[in-house]
Design a protein around this motif. Structure first.
Motif, PDB file in Angstrom:
ATOM      1  N   PHE A  55       0.868  -1.175   0.000  1.00 56.48           N
ATOM      2  CA  PHE A  55       0.000   0.000   0.000  1.00 56.48           C
ATOM      3  C   PHE A  55       0.903   1.223   0.000  1.00 56.48           C
ATOM      4  N   THR A  56       0.776   2.071  -1.019  1.00 57.73           N
ATOM      5  CA  THR A  56       1.623   3.258  -1.069  1.00 57.73           C
ATOM      6  C   THR A  56       0.804   4.522  -1.290  1.00 57.73           C
ATOM      7  N   ASP A  57       1.106   5.530  -0.482  1.00 57.39           N
ATOM      8  CA  ASP A  57       0.532   6.858  -0.703  1.00 57.39           C
ATOM      9  C   ASP A  57       1.100   7.392  -2.018  1.00 57.39           C
ATOM     10  N   VAL A  82       0.269  -3.992  -5.901  1.00 55.45           N
ATOM     11  CA  VAL A  82       0.439  -2.634  -5.388  1.00 55.45           C
ATOM     12  C   VAL A  82      -0.920  -1.943  -5.355  1.00 55.45           C
ATOM     13  N   VAL A  83      -1.229  -1.340  -4.219  1.00 47.63           N
ATOM     14  CA  VAL A  83      -2.477  -0.591  -4.062  1.00 47.63           C
ATOM     15  C   VAL A  83      -2.119   0.875  -3.816  1.00 47.63           C
ATOM     16  N   LEU A 104      -7.258   2.754  -3.267  1.00 43.56           N
ATOM     17  CA  LEU A 104      -7.969   2.915  -2.003  1.00 43.56           C
ATOM     18  C   LEU A 104      -7.937   4.381  -1.590  1.00 43.56           C
ATOM     19  N   LEU A 105      -9.119   4.967  -1.389  1.00 45.05           N
ATOM     20  CA  LEU A 105      -9.197   6.378  -1.002  1.00 45.05           C
ATOM     21  C   LEU A 105      -9.101   6.540   0.508  1.00 45.05           C
ATOM     22  N   VAL A 113     -11.737  -1.672   2.803  1.00 44.59           N
ATOM     23  CA  VAL A 113     -10.619  -2.606   2.846  1.00 44.59           C
ATOM     24  C   VAL A 113     -11.104  -4.034   2.632  1.00 44.59           C
ATOM     25  N   ALA A 114     -12.280  -4.370   3.182  1.00 43.04           N
ATOM     26  CA  ALA A 114     -12.827  -5.718   3.005  1.00 43.04           C
ATOM     27  C   ALA A 114     -13.093  -6.008   1.530  1.00 43.04           C
ATOM     28  N   MET A 115     -13.633  -5.022   0.808  1.00 44.75           N
ATOM     29  CA  MET A 115     -13.894  -5.213  -0.627  1.00 44.75           C
ATOM     30  C   MET A 115     -12.583  -5.390  -1.389  1.00 44.75           C
ATOM     31  N   LEU A 116     -11.583  -4.592  -1.027  1.00 49.31           N
ATOM     32  CA  LEU A 116     -10.282  -4.713  -1.681  1.00 49.31           C
ATOM     33  C   LEU A 116      -9.670  -6.087  -1.425  1.00 49.31           C
ATOM     34  N   MET A 117      -9.730  -6.544  -0.163  1.00 52.19           N
ATOM     35  CA  MET A 117      -9.140  -7.835   0.175  1.00 52.19           C
ATOM     36  C   MET A 117      -9.878  -8.978  -0.499  1.00 52.19           C
TER      37      MET A 117
END
Length: 250
Positions: A55-57, A82-83, A104-105, A113-117
């Motif tokens: 996860f990167t800003d 990479v997210v 991810l906003l 996060v659950a939807m992403l996972m």
């Protein structure tokens, strides 16, 4: 064997790192193996740790998340995802151009996060080779039940789940055919879990046979037919990680 997803978080905000870390580790089979507050520091750590998920800003002082991705692209595992993790939707096109796995906003919610996972899990399943060496079949334990003076022998595959009867202060077993039997009074959760590796505790009062689990939705577990209408199988936060590990290891 550890099956946790190994994640790395990069963000120049300490608070943002801690929020995302807490959501990931509290609700998912994820271990955050490293964090960094700027891109240059993260590069070396990521190359060394080789995480599964990064996860990167995007907007960081010394190196943007986009520049970071370009730098590590050929130095991480091919299946590393990479997210982009940012407050600005304007970077979505850049993320797509870099073939980022997801976007991810900020600030993320547990639902986001659950939807992403879930997308990550689904993608991970598609990467499993179709031709695999068949693992030796696990030996299923025999369970001896004492119900009203009778001794009944069950195969582990016949068991749907176990439930602790608070009135009787005794564990009982619910079979796939709907029959319910009381376990011997000295049985406890450890005794049950020792019967078979397929038995997974999901709550202090419930242990399921993972082979009969059809779906996990938020904090509830649903079984395959003919027990698909059972809605009492609540998943406690303390046991959710082990349940997800077992479910995605099927």
């Amino acid at each position: 064997m550890e099956r946790h997803i190994r994640a790395f978080i990069i963000d120049d905000s300490v608070v943002a790192v801690e929020v995302l870390k807490r959501i990931l580790e509290s609700n998912h089979p994820v271990t955050v193996v490293g964090t960094a507050y700027d891109g240059p520091t993260a590069v070396g750590q990521v190359i060394e740790l080789q995480p599964d998920l990064i996860f990167t800003d995007v907007e960081m002082p010394s190196m943007t998340g986009i520049e970071f991705c370009q730098q590590i692209r050929h130095q991480v595992k091919p299946n590393t995802k990479v997210v982009f993790y940012t407050a600005h939707e304007k970077y979505m096109i850049d993320a797509l151009h870099l073939q980022a796995f997801d976007y991810l906003l900020k600030p993320p919610t547990p639902e986001d996060v659950a939807m992403l996972m879930m997308r990550y899990y689904e993608n991970k399943l598609t990467e499993i080779p179709t031709m695999q060496t068949v693992a030796p079949q696990r030996r299923q334990s025999i369970i001896v039940i004492n119900a009203t003076g009778e001794h009944i022998v069950l195969q582990a595959s016949e068991v749907a789940f176990f439930r602790f009867n608070t009135d009787r202060k005794q564990w009982e077993v619910i079979c796939c055919d709907g029959n319910i039997y009381c376990l011997r009074s000295r049985s406890n959760s450890d005794t049950i879990l020792d019967y078979s590796a397929d038995f997974v505790q999901i709550h202090k009062s419930y242990i399921v046979n993972i082979e009969h689990v059809k779906m996990i939705q938020e904090s509830q577990c649903f079984l395959k037919e003919p027990l698909q209408d059972i809605d009492e199988l609540k998943v406690s936060r303390n046991y959710k990680r082990s349940l997800m590990d077992a479910f995605y290891a099927l």
